[in-house]
Design an enzyme around this catalytic site. Structure first.
Site: not given
Ligand SMILES: NC(=O)c1ccc[n+]([C@@H]2O[C@H](COP(=O)([O-])OP(=O)(O)OC[C@H]3O[C@@H](n4cnc5c(N)ncnc54)[C@H](O)[C@@H]3O)[C@@H](O)[C@H]2O)c1
Length: 317
Positions: A173, A93, A156, A153-154, A100, A18-19, A148, A45, A180, A70
Site C-alpha cells: 500500500h 508545453r 507503478r 503512478d501509484t 488541449n 491508443f488510450v 485519472s 477510427r 500527474h 454525442y
Molecule cells: N492520464 C494518464 O495517466 C495518461 C497515460 C497515457 C496517456 N495519457 C494521455 O491520453 C491522451 C490520449 O493519448 P493517446 O496515446 O490515446 O493519443 P492518440 O493520438 O492515440 O489518440 C487521441 C485520439 O483523440 C482523437 N481526438 C482528437 N481531438 C478530438 C476531438 N476534438 N474530439 C474527439 N476525438 C478527438 C484523435 O482522433 C485520436 O483518435 C494524451 O493526452 C496522453 O497524454 C494519459
C-alpha cells in the site's frame, strides 16, 4: 443520480486512440459494463475499433459496443475523455496545454448539450489542468468530474516496491500524489507492506536519503518517458487503471484511489485539481483522505500545487 443494479451500465469514450481503445479492451475483457459507445473526431477510427471489439464478444461477456455521436451521452452513466492532440515539433508545453484546453471545451459543450447528467472522467494530459477545465466548463458538481490523476503512478510505485521487496503488489500500500507529472511525490511516510511501515518491514529508516528508494521513485516518475522512448506511447497501464476506476464508480465500491480531485481547503490547498487518495463510489468522489503528511511531503505537495496553479493562470482557468 443513482445507479441501480438492474440499470444498464453505459459508458461513452471520447477519443479512441491508443488510450481510449486500450481502456475499451480492458472493459470488454473484464465484463465491467453493458453498453459502450465510442466517439472520435475520426468516426471511421471509432467505428473500426467498435467492429474489432465486437468480434471478441463470443469469447467474453456480452455487451453492446458501437461508434456513435454525442447524443449517446444523454443516458450514459460515465463519459471518459481520452481525446487530445499530441505535441508537435516546435510547439511548447504551454501551447499544447492551451490547445488541449480548447479541445476539452468543445467536447464538454457537446456532452452537456446532450442532457448528460452522470460522471466525467478525464485522462487527457496534462490531466490535472484539463480536469479543472472540464469541471469549470461542464458546470457539474466537483464530485462528478474526476481526473485519472496519479492512479497509474501509484500502480507503478506499488509494482516497483513489490519487485524490490519480492512481495505481491496487492499487499503493498503506497501512494503517489500531486501532479500527474514531474512534480509528483511519493508518500514514503505511509508506505505499508502487509500492514508494516517501511522502516519496520524494509528496515529503511530514512526513505528520503535512501539511494535505492530514491532510484525506485525516479523510475516511477520517469516511467512514461522510458516507455515513450521505446514504443512511442503508454496505454495498457492507464487503460486498466481507467477500467478499475470505472468499476469503483459503477459498482459503488467506495474504493480508495489516487484520482485527481478538486481541493477546497484540504491540505491547505484551494481551487485546483491534484492527485490524492479519495473514496470513490457511484456518486463520484465521496471524500478526500486526510493523510498525515510529513513536513517534507506537505512542502512537496504545495510545490506541485504551485506549478499547476501557474499553468492554470496562464491559460485563464
Ligand atoms: N492520464 C494518464 O495517466 C495518461 C497515460 C497515457 C496517456 N495519457 C494521455 O491520453 C491522451 C490520449 O493519448 P493517446 O496515446 O490515446 O493519443 P492518440 O493520438 O492515440 O489518440 C487521441 C485520439 O483523440 C482523437 N481526438 C482528437 N481531438 C478530438 C476531438 N476534438 N474530439 C474527439 N476525438 C478527438 C484523435 O482522433 C485520436 O483518435 C494524451 O493526452 C496522453 O497524454 C494519459
Amino acid at each position: 443520480m443513482s445507479i441501480g443494479i438492474t440499470k444498464t451500465r453505459k459508458v461513452v469514450i471520447v477519443g479512441t486512440g491508443f488510450v481510449g481503445s486500450s481502456y475499451a479492451y480492458a472493459l470488454v475483457n473484464q465484463g465491467a459494463i453493458d453498453e459502450l459507445v465510442l466517439i472520435d473526431l475520426d468516426f471511421e477510427r471509432a467505428d473500426g475499433e467498435a467492429r474489432d471489439l465486437n468480434h471478441g464478444m463470443a469469447f467474453g461477456s456480452p455487451m453492446r459496443i458501437r461508434a456513435g455521436d454525442y447524443d449517446e451521452c444523454a443516458d450514459a452513466d460515465l463519459v471518459v475523455i481520452t481525446a487530445g492532440a499530441n505535441q508537435k515539433p516546435g510547439e511548447t508545453r504551454l501551447d499544447l496545454v492551451a490547445k488541449n484546453a480548447q479541445i476539452m471545451k468543445g467536447i464538454v459543450k457537446q456532452i452537456m448539450d446532450s442532457g448528460f447528467d452522470g460522471i466525467i472522467i478525464v485522462a487527457t494530459n496534462p490531466v490535472d489542468v484539463l480536469t479543472q477545465v472540464v469541471y469549470k466548463v461542464s458546470g457539474l458538481p466537483k464530485e462528478r468530474v474526476i481526473g485519472s490523476g496519479t492512479i497509474l503512478d501509484t500502480a507503478r510505485f506499488r509494482y516497483l516496491l513489490s519487485e524490490y521487496f519480492q512481495v505481491d503488489s496487492r499487499n503493498v500500500h503506497a501512494y503517489i500524489i500531486g501532479e500527474h507529472g514531474d512534480s509528483e511525490l511519493p508518500v514514503w511516510s505511509h508506505v505499508q507492506i502487509g500492514g508494516l511501515p517501511l522502516n519496520v518491514y524494509g528496515q529503511i529508516e530514512n526513505y528520503y536519503q535512501d539511494q535505492d528508494m530514491q532510484e525506485l521513485f525516479e523510475n516511477v516518475r520517469d516511467a512514461a518517458y522510458h516507455i515513450i522512448e521505446r514504443k512511442g506511447a503508454t496505454y495498457y497501464g492507464i487503460g486498466m487503471g481507467l477500467a478499475r476506476l470505472t468499476k469503483a464508480i459503477l459498482n459503488n465500491e467506495n474504493s480508495i484511489l489516487t484520482v485527481s480531485t478538486y481541493f477546497e481547503g484540504e491540505y491547505g490547498l484551494n481551487g485546483l485539481y491534484l492527485g490524492i487518495p479519495a473514496v470513490v463510489n457511484q456518486f463520484g468522489i465521496r471524500e478526500i483522505l486526510r493523510l498525515r503528511l510529513s513536513d517534507q511531503e506537505q512542502q512537496q505537495l504545495e510545490h506541485s500545487a504551485t506549478i499547476l496553479k501557474d499553468l492554470l493562470n496562464q491559460i485563464g482557468y
